[in-house]
Write an enzyme that holds these catalytic residues in place. Structure first.
Site, mmCIF file in Angstrom:
data_model
loop_
_atom_site.group_PDB
_atom_site.id
_atom_site.type_symbol
_atom_site.label_atom_id
_atom_site.label_comp_id
_atom_site.label_asym_id
_atom_site.label_seq_id
_atom_site.Cartn_x
_atom_site.Cartn_y
_atom_site.Cartn_z
ATOM 1 N N LYS A 1 5.315 8.934 9.228
ATOM 2 C CA LYS A 1 5.084 8.368 10.551
ATOM 3 C C LYS A 1 6.129 8.821 11.570
ATOM 4 C CE LYS A 1 2.444 4.383 8.851
ATOM 5 N NZ LYS A 1 1.098 4.754 9.253
ATOM 6 N N TYR B 1 0.851 -1.196 0.000
ATOM 7 C CA TYR B 1 0.000 0.000 0.000
ATOM 8 C C TYR B 1 0.883 1.242 0.000
ATOM 9 C CZ TYR B 1 -3.396 3.477 1.634
ATOM 10 O OH TYR B 1 -4.183 4.590 1.763
ATOM 11 N N ASP C 1 9.343 2.698 -0.360
ATOM 12 C CA ASP C 1 8.334 3.335 0.488
ATOM 13 C C ASP C 1 8.651 2.936 1.929
ATOM 14 O OD1 ASP C 1 6.135 4.051 1.974
ATOM 15 O OD2 ASP C 1 4.675 3.498 0.443
#
Length: 436
Positions: free
Chosen positions: A266, A143, A238
């Site tokens: 994050k 994702y 990613d």
């Protein structure tokens, strides 16, 4: 006694689509109603009905230091009184850019943004501009945010055209995305033969975190790098989840490999909205105002988020941090496996460092297909039993669980006691192990 979370969720559904601002929070994968959290401290969260839980969601991996870390909180208090937004350069964003480039040798220049989706979108645009190509190769189950060309699913056969994974995404948007299974070298070779010179970039979560935690097989990442070298495409890591979690230099330091472009998020925002993308100088210099590739954002490099990120990274530079996280991960893994074996619960536990997933399947989970063999009904039961025992997990079989520095040895032991009780109940209900 009234359940305030249920009452608030009922109200929220009349005001917010599905009652939540991000789909997985709605508990549809585990049943029941979502908890509304009012407070967090260290490894624990407290809901609005004053029930406390040991937290393994940890802001979906963002809170590596735990909730309300004293140094981060103190930094925020000092920062916020000076202002929250200027729309101008600040010293802090230069310092954070320097910290990121020092942590990741592959990142010579970096641009700060607000969300992971924004970082990925910009990295893809840069890759296409740099290579002059259109196609993107991604992996089934990875994702990368809700960016249209990457929010797609596999067609009916290997390397068929991708299909939109959501209404509102056009077939033309999806047609330049190629999807193959994660950890599948054979499919990568087919892709190289069929599309090689058309691929602008290969984008991958170096450790899958959004189909559950799935580490790369031996040499898989190195083979991806070779694919890019041969075809002239760019390798995008990613590292929204793995950045600063697997090691201070993320998956690239952990696996000793360099990507051409990297997306971060994050942890580098210290619990506030902040993300970044960066890479080799000649690629990044294509960005406006230096180059022709446009990207902008009012909240990019937000001074409050930047200071939270800087404070977090200062703590993480301590050389003992990742050793401590590994020890906590090992203890949890050992205890969970022992309980699963005792009660003959079908479990594949994938862990790397401080991130893990308990898959309820006998298969080794190496990709989305094998992850999909998991018994989601058992996971749902397990999730709710753990909740009853005061332990909050990410509410989906196909998500990661995250350990923070704030999880104490005592809390690890309490977690394993909860696992033992939950597995015992499941074994009795399914007539497994001692209950056959």
């Amino acid at each position: 006694m009234a359940n305030q979370s249920e009452e608030l969720f009922q109200k929220a559904q009349n005001l917010i689509p599905g009652g939540v601002n991000s789909p997985v929070r709605a508990f549809k994968a585990v049943g029941g109603k979502p908890l509304f959290i009012k407070q967090g401290q260290g490894s624990k969260i407290v809901d609005i009905d004053d029930r406390a839980y040991i937290d393994y969601c940890m802001g979906w991996g963002a809170l590596l230091l735990g909730h309300c870390h004293p140094f981060v909180q103190d930094t925020l208090k000092k920062t916020i009184v000076k202002g929250t937004l200027f729309g101008t350069p600040t010293q802090g964003e230069v310092e954070l850019a320097e910290a990121i480039t020092q942590a990741f040798p592959s990142i010579e220049k970096v641009r700060l943004v607000s969300t992971g989706t924004e970082a990925v979108m910009s990295a893809i645009r840069l890759a296409r501009a740099y290579t002059g190509r259109d196609k993107i190769l991604k992996f089934d189950g990875c994702y990368h945010g809700h960016y249209d060309p990457l929010l797609v699913k596999s067609g009916s056969g290997v390397l068929t055209l991708s299909l939109p994974n959501s209404p509102g995404i056009t077939k033309d948007t999806a047609k330049d995305t190629i999807i193959i299974p994660y950890n599948d070298i054979n499919s990568l070779e087919i892709a190289k033969a069929k599309f090689g010179k058309e691929v602008a970039a290969v984008i991958v979560e170096p450790v899958m975190g959004n189909a559950g935690v799935i580490p790369p097989e031996e040499n898989f990442l190195q083979i991806l790098k070779e694919f890019c070298n041969i075809t002239g495409s760019l390798l995008i890591f990613d590292e929204i989840i793995t950045g600063f979690r697997l090691s201070y230099g993320g998956a690239q330091e952990y696996f000793n490999i360099k990507a051409d472009l990297t997306t971060l998020g994050k942890i580098c925002g210290g619990g506030l909205p902040l993300a970044a993308f960066g890479g080799r100088k000649e690629i990044m210099d294509l960005l406006a105002p230096e180059g022709p590739v446009y990207q902008a954002g009012t909240f990019s490099g937000n001074p409050v988020s930047v200071q939270a990120g800087l404070a977090t990274l200062k703590v993480l530079k301590n050389s003992q941090v990742y050793k401590e996280l590994e020890e906590k991960g090992e203890a949890l893994e050992k205890g969970i496996k022992e309980s699963a074996s005792k009660y003959e619960i079908p479990v594949c536990l994938n862990r790397i460092g401080s991130m893990f997933t308990i898959f309820f399947t006998k298969e080794k989970v190496i990709d989305l297909k094998s992850a999909s063999t998991s018994n989601t009904k058992i996971f749902s039961r397990f999730f709710n039993l753990m909740l009853e025992n005061g332990i909050y997990l990410s509410p989906s079989q196909f998500e990661g669980q995250f350990i923070s520095l704030s999880h104490s040895t005592k809390e690890i032991e309490e977690t394993l006691e909860g696992v033992e009780k939950s597995f015992k109940t499941i074994a009795r209900e399914l007539e497994l192990g001692p209950y056959k």
